[in-house]
Design an enzyme around this catalytic site. Structure first.
Site, short mmCIF file in Angstrom:
data_model
loop_
_atom_site.label_atom_id
_atom_site.label_comp_id
_atom_site.label_asym_id
_atom_site.label_seq_id
_atom_site.Cartn_x
_atom_site.Cartn_y
_atom_site.Cartn_z
N HIS A 137 0.84 -1.21 0.00
CA HIS A 137 0.00 0.00 0.00
C HIS A 137 0.87 1.25 0.00
O HIS A 137 2.06 1.20 0.35
CB HIS A 137 -0.91 0.03 1.24
CG HIS A 137 -2.09 -0.89 1.13
ND1 HIS A 137 -2.02 -2.20 1.51
CD2 HIS A 137 -3.36 -0.69 0.67
CE1 HIS A 137 -3.19 -2.78 1.30
NE2 HIS A 137 -4.03 -1.88 0.78
N LYS A 187 -0.67 5.02 4.57
CA LYS A 187 -1.55 4.08 5.29
C LYS A 187 -1.14 3.97 6.76
O LYS A 187 0.04 3.79 7.07
CB LYS A 187 -1.51 2.71 4.60
CG LYS A 187 -2.51 1.73 5.18
CD LYS A 187 -2.82 0.59 4.24
CE LYS A 187 -3.77 -0.41 4.86
NZ LYS A 187 -5.08 0.17 5.22
N1 LIG Z 1 -12.69 -1.09 2.89
C1 LIG Z 1 -12.15 -0.59 1.76
O1 LIG Z 1 -12.54 -0.96 0.64
C2 LIG Z 1 -11.12 0.46 1.89
C3 LIG Z 1 -10.73 0.88 3.13
N2 LIG Z 1 -9.87 1.93 3.29
C4 LIG Z 1 -9.67 2.38 4.65
O2 LIG Z 1 -10.42 3.57 4.81
C5 LIG Z 1 -9.80 4.43 5.77
C6 LIG Z 1 -9.61 5.82 5.16
O3 LIG Z 1 -8.74 5.72 4.07
P1 LIG Z 1 -8.28 7.04 3.26
O4 LIG Z 1 -9.46 7.79 2.80
O5 LIG Z 1 -7.28 6.57 2.30
O6 LIG Z 1 -7.55 7.85 4.44
P2 LIG Z 1 -7.33 9.44 4.56
O7 LIG Z 1 -6.32 9.63 5.64
O8 LIG Z 1 -7.08 10.02 3.22
O9 LIG Z 1 -8.75 9.96 5.08
C7 LIG Z 1 -9.23 9.74 6.37
C8 LIG Z 1 -10.00 10.97 6.79
O10 LIG Z 1 -10.66 10.73 8.03
C9 LIG Z 1 -10.58 11.94 8.77
N3 LIG Z 1 -10.85 11.72 10.20
C10 LIG Z 1 -9.97 11.65 11.22
N4 LIG Z 1 -10.65 11.48 12.39
C11 LIG Z 1 -11.96 11.46 12.08
C12 LIG Z 1 -13.16 11.33 12.84
N5 LIG Z 1 -13.13 11.19 14.18
N6 LIG Z 1 -14.35 11.32 12.19
C13 LIG Z 1 -14.39 11.47 10.85
N7 LIG Z 1 -13.29 11.61 10.08
C14 LIG Z 1 -12.09 11.59 10.69
C15 LIG Z 1 -9.21 12.46 8.47
O11 LIG Z 1 -9.13 13.84 8.77
P3 LIG Z 1 -7.68 14.47 9.17
O12 LIG Z 1 -6.82 14.29 7.95
O13 LIG Z 1 -8.03 15.88 9.48
O14 LIG Z 1 -7.19 13.68 10.34
C16 LIG Z 1 -9.11 12.19 6.97
O15 LIG Z 1 -9.66 13.26 6.21
C17 LIG Z 1 -8.51 3.71 6.17
O16 LIG Z 1 -8.75 3.00 7.37
C18 LIG Z 1 -8.26 2.74 5.02
O17 LIG Z 1 -7.54 1.61 5.41
C19 LIG Z 1 -9.33 2.56 2.22
C20 LIG Z 1 -9.64 2.16 0.95
C21 LIG Z 1 -10.55 1.07 0.69
O1 LIG Z 2 -5.67 2.13 3.20
C1 LIG Z 2 -5.95 1.81 2.03
O2 LIG Z 2 -5.67 2.53 1.06
C2 LIG Z 2 -6.67 0.54 1.81
N1 LIG Z 2 -7.11 -0.08 2.85
C3 LIG Z 2 -7.88 -1.27 2.87
C4 LIG Z 2 -7.18 -2.35 3.65
O3 LIG Z 2 -6.58 -2.04 4.70
O4 LIG Z 2 -7.25 -3.52 3.27
C5 LIG Z 2 -8.37 -1.69 1.51
C6 LIG Z 2 -7.50 -1.32 0.35
O5 LIG Z 2 -6.51 -2.28 0.17
C7 LIG Z 2 -6.93 0.08 0.42
#
Ligand SMILES: NC(=O)C1=CN([C@@H]2O[C@H](COP(=O)(O)OP(=O)(O)OC[C@H]3O[C@@H](n4cnc5c(N)ncnc54)[C@H](OP(=O)(O)O)[C@@H]3O)[C@@H](O)[C@H]2O)C=CC1
Ligand SMILES: O=C(O)C1=N[C@H](C(=O)O)C[C@H](O)C1
Length: 233
Positions: free
Chosen positions: A131, A135
């Site tokens: 990744h 992450k």
């Molecule tokens: N299940 C799936 O298919 C996938 C899962 N993921 C997961 O999704 C999550 C987010 O990924 P990604 O978008 O890349 O991460 P980012 O860091 O780009 O975005 C996360 C956001 O959440 C915000 N945040 C922090 N604390 C809070 C809170 N208490 N309530 C609401 N928002 C909050 C952050 O704000 P700030 O920056 O101000 O802290 C940031 O804007 C990760 O856990 C990742 O592993 C990602 C891709 C696919």
């Molecule tokens: O953090 C990410 O970007 C992603 N997180 C998920 C995971 O932890 O498996 C899904 C995806 O691979 C992208």
């Protein structure tokens, strides 16, 4: 549907685009500084926030009778509590470590292969995930789900990050700039190796899966998985 986004980072922004393309409206973008949320104006919430935030966000939605889809990874120790909370409150909730169609097919393939390989002692299994460098959690949620799929079908006792033992599945987590998500399962013997691999080319598949799950959960009560949403049997 009127959708609230918990987390407006890389995934929140991608989900916004997908949701608008599918004629939904984003009515709230919630982050750590949000003081008040008008739940009466929300049909469904989608949480892609941070490991420490997901459980509280999910509970808030369920308490306020708003169905919630969570893709946030790294909060697995509280998943059982979220399920009980949802059952007690007769809410609606889906968590998936990976919402993409391709990975959900990969999950099925992984279990099928693990079941076949279980009788072949000459092979040892390992998991690798790659990744982007931003992450926060390791191993990825997807890698943990893959390990759980192997554990269900074999005699391994658990998984270990970056460590090989005879009865634990080793998971190697690599961080390389801009990689959206690559997962592979490798079976190795002295004479050959066998590998299955899923490569995400971008985040669109994750976002589409999350929005489809949000559409699917409307009007339902209970805790579901992407297997239910995609009717994977
Ligand atoms: N299940 C799936 O298919 C996938 C899962 N993921 C997961 O999704 C999550 C987010 O990924 P990604 O978008 O890349 O991460 P980012 O860091 O780009 O975005 C996360 C956001 O959440 C915000 N945040 C922090 N604390 C809070 C809170 N208490 N309530 C609401 N928002 C909050 C952050 O704000 P700030 O920056 O101000 O802290 C940031 O804007 C990760 O856990 C990742 O592993 C990602 C891709 C696919
Ligand atoms: O953090 C990410 O970007 C992603 N997180 C998920 C995971 O932890 O498996 C899904 C995806 O691979 C992208």
């Amino acid at each position: 549907m009127k959708i609230a986004l918990f987390g407006y980072g890389k995934m929140g922004k991608m989900i916004e685009q997908t949701a608008i393309q599918r004629n939904h409206t984003i009515v709230a973008k919630i982050d750590v500084d949000t003081k008040e949320i008008d739940f009466s104006n929300i049909d469904v919430a989608i949480d892609f926030s941070q490991p420490e935030a997901a459980f509280d966000n999910i509970k808030k939605c369920i308490e306020n009778n708003v169905p919630v889809i969570s893709g946030t990874t790294g909060w697995g120790k509280n998943y059982g509590k979220a399920v009980s909370f949802c059952d007690e409150h007769k809410g609606a909730f889906i968590y998936a470590s990976n919402f993409s169609l391709g990975v959900n097919i990969f999950f099925e393939l992984n279990e099928y292969l693990a079941n076949m390989m279980n009788t072949l002692d000459q092979y040892t299994v390992s998991i690798e995930e790659i990744h982007h460098t931003q992450k926060l959690d390791a191993p990825s949620g997807t890698a943990i789900t893959l390990a759980e799929g192997i554990l269900k079908n074999t005699d391994y006792k658990g998984w270990r990050l970056d460590k090989a033992t005879s009865d634990h599945i080793p998971i190697v987590a690599k961080r390389i700039k801009d990689v959206p998500g690559t997962h592979s399962i490798n079976y190795q013997s002295t004479v050959d190796s066998l590998e299955i691999k899923h490569t995400a080319h971008n985040r669109e598949g994750f976002a589409l899966g999350a929005v489809v799950a949000a559409e699917w959960i409307m009007g339902k009560t209970g805790v579901f998985t992407m297997k239910d949403v995609l009717n994977l049997g």
